[in-house]
Design an enzyme around this catalytic site. Structure first.
Site, short mmCIF file in Angstrom:
data_model
loop_
_atom_site.label_atom_id
_atom_site.label_comp_id
_atom_site.label_asym_id
_atom_site.label_seq_id
_atom_site.Cartn_x
_atom_site.Cartn_y
_atom_site.Cartn_z
N ARG A 40 0.81 -1.22 0.00
CA ARG A 40 0.00 0.00 0.00
C ARG A 40 0.84 1.26 0.00
O ARG A 40 0.38 2.31 -0.47
CB ARG A 40 -1.01 -0.02 1.16
CG ARG A 40 -0.44 0.05 2.52
CD ARG A 40 -1.45 -0.42 3.58
NE ARG A 40 -2.23 0.65 4.18
CZ ARG A 40 -3.53 0.80 4.03
NH1 ARG A 40 -4.22 -0.03 3.27
NH2 ARG A 40 -4.18 1.78 4.65
N LEU A 93 -6.81 5.41 1.80
CA LEU A 93 -6.43 4.03 1.50
C LEU A 93 -7.18 3.16 2.50
O LEU A 93 -6.96 3.26 3.72
CB LEU A 93 -4.92 3.84 1.63
CG LEU A 93 -4.10 4.27 0.41
CD1 LEU A 93 -2.64 4.46 0.79
CD2 LEU A 93 -4.22 3.23 -0.70
N SER A 94 -8.07 2.33 2.01
CA SER A 94 -8.95 1.57 2.89
C SER A 94 -8.17 0.59 3.76
O SER A 94 -7.03 0.24 3.47
CB SER A 94 -9.99 0.81 2.05
OG SER A 94 -10.79 1.70 1.32
N ALA A 95 -8.82 0.16 4.83
CA ALA A 95 -8.20 -0.79 5.75
C ALA A 95 -7.80 -2.06 5.02
O ALA A 95 -8.58 -2.59 4.21
CB ALA A 95 -9.16 -1.12 6.88
N PRO A 96 -6.61 -2.58 5.27
CA PRO A 96 -6.16 -3.80 4.57
C PRO A 96 -7.13 -4.97 4.69
O PRO A 96 -7.36 -5.69 3.71
CB PRO A 96 -4.82 -4.10 5.22
CG PRO A 96 -4.32 -2.79 5.71
CD PRO A 96 -5.55 -2.03 6.14
#
Length: 388
Positions: A40, A93-96
């Protein structure tokens, strides 16, 4: 890109946390490989934003590489804020864990054509392209600056992905034609019928549903409907071109209530701490979709604050004798609506969030519980727009 800020260690820690949580999907082992190949940080801007309890403060990679990396990799369930608009988050950036789970739900296979709606920084488009293959992923972003950023990062990663600037909610697939999979990265309350029409019969649509949850739909063989189950609980930013979504938290509640005194008050025979149950919270989200609910602690007691983003509000707190009391005001009794929905959930024997699903047709959309044909159902409508 350099490894300043200990990024190698951060990536390894994330992988270990995902393993410990069993967050790597068993049915999609390719995701762990894709996360390692396309971490990411390769898609993160050099400035992130952290909430300090009062406001969002910048974290610049050049000035504080360790802090920047720590924010980016702060946990498997933590998103990283990458953009503010008018002081509020407008891209992340969305949560993994959510990214992995949604892409697992999408069931991307090599050779599939994929439309990624809401490019953001380009990370989910990159992961989908790693799986599908070159030239098979197209992505649409309404913000031309984000689109340019994502286009550059995707090219740096050696990925052949078409990045188009436009409204993914109201527009069509870049380049036209049909896709096998549609992945949305922003929340919509109702699914645009154009999304269903863009996906081949038997194809899948995975999207964040309003304030809470995400759904995986399968398009019917005749293309005349799509239905599927709820797959998870994550919260996502809303569609920029649709109705504004009300903010969570006590500040938003205070704005709605102002200095108004309660217009109605009554004792409750249930413990407000029960609203910490996420299965109940999801059931309330289905039944009263515009209710924004926030919990906080007052000593040992749980306090519930609710508002509809406009004029109606409710709060539940214990009196001096420890008796929970519901107070509310505004044009509607939103607290009573939630209590009715809570009782209905108990009558249904407390179903879990994965017992709910959604059906979409050209003329109507509804949520259902247990069975799409015979189970109880709730109509889904676009939420009334707030002042933007």
């Amino acid at each position: 890109m350099s490894d300043g800020g200990g990024l190698t260690e951060c990536r390894a820690d994330l992988d270990a946390q995902m393993m410990q949580r069993a967050a790597w999907p068993d049915d999609s082992p390719w995701l762990r490989e894709a996360f390692a190949a396309l971490p990411r940080d390769r898609f993160a801007p050099d400035r992130l934003w952290r909430w300090d309890g009062a406001a969002y403060v910048p974290l610049d990679r050049a000035n504080d590489p360790n802090g920047w990396a720590a924010e980016l990799y702060s946990g498997v369930d933590a998103a990283a804020i990458t953009q503010l608009t008018d002081g509020r988050p407008s891209s992340s950036l969305s949560a993994p864990s959510a990214v992995a789970d949604m892409l697992d739900s999408l069931r991307v296979e090599p050779g599939h054509r994929v439309w990624d709606v809401g490019t953001g920084q380009g990370w989910t488009a990159a992961l989908a392209a790693w799986r599908a293959g070159p030239g098979l992923v197209a992505t649409t972003e309404v913000d031309e600056h984000l689109a340019a950023f994502a286009r550059a990062r995707l090219a740096d990663a050696g990925l052949d992905v078409e990045v188009a600037v436009g409204d993914g909610t109201g527009g069509g697939v870049p380049g036209g034609g049909l896709v096998d999979r549609l992945h949305a990265t922003y929340a919509v309350e109702t699914v645009p019928w154009s999304w269903v029409g863009a996906v081949r019969p038997g194809g899948r649509i995975v999207y964040p549903w309003g304030r809470l949850g995400y759904v995986a739909l399968t398009v019917a063989d005749d293309g005349g409907a799509a239905h599927g189950w709820v797959h998870g609980l994550a919260q996502f930013m809303g569609d920029r071109t649709g109705p504004a979504q009300s903010s969570n938290g006590p500040d938003a509640y205070a704005q709605v209530r102002g200095d108004a005194e309660p217009e109605a008050r009554r004792a409750l025979d249930r413990d407000p701490a029960g609203l910490r149950n996420w299965h109940l919270r999801f059931a309330l989200r289905v039944a009263v979709p515009d209710a924004v609910l926030f919990t906080e602690q007052d000593g040992d007691a749980t306090v519930i604050l609710v508002h509809d983003g406009h004029q109606s509000w409710a709060e539940i707190r214990s009196d001096v004798n420890g008796q929970p009391v519901l107070a509310q005001g505004g044009p509607r009794r939103i607290g009573d609506e939630l209590m009715t929905a809570w009782s209905r959930w108990e009558e249904l024997e407390r179903p879990g969030l994965y017992d709910y699903g959604v059906t979409v047709t050209p003329d109507a959309q509804w949520a259902w519980q247990g069975d799409p044909d015979s189970g109880p159902r709730w109509p889904i409508r676009s939420l009334h727009p707030a002042t933007r």
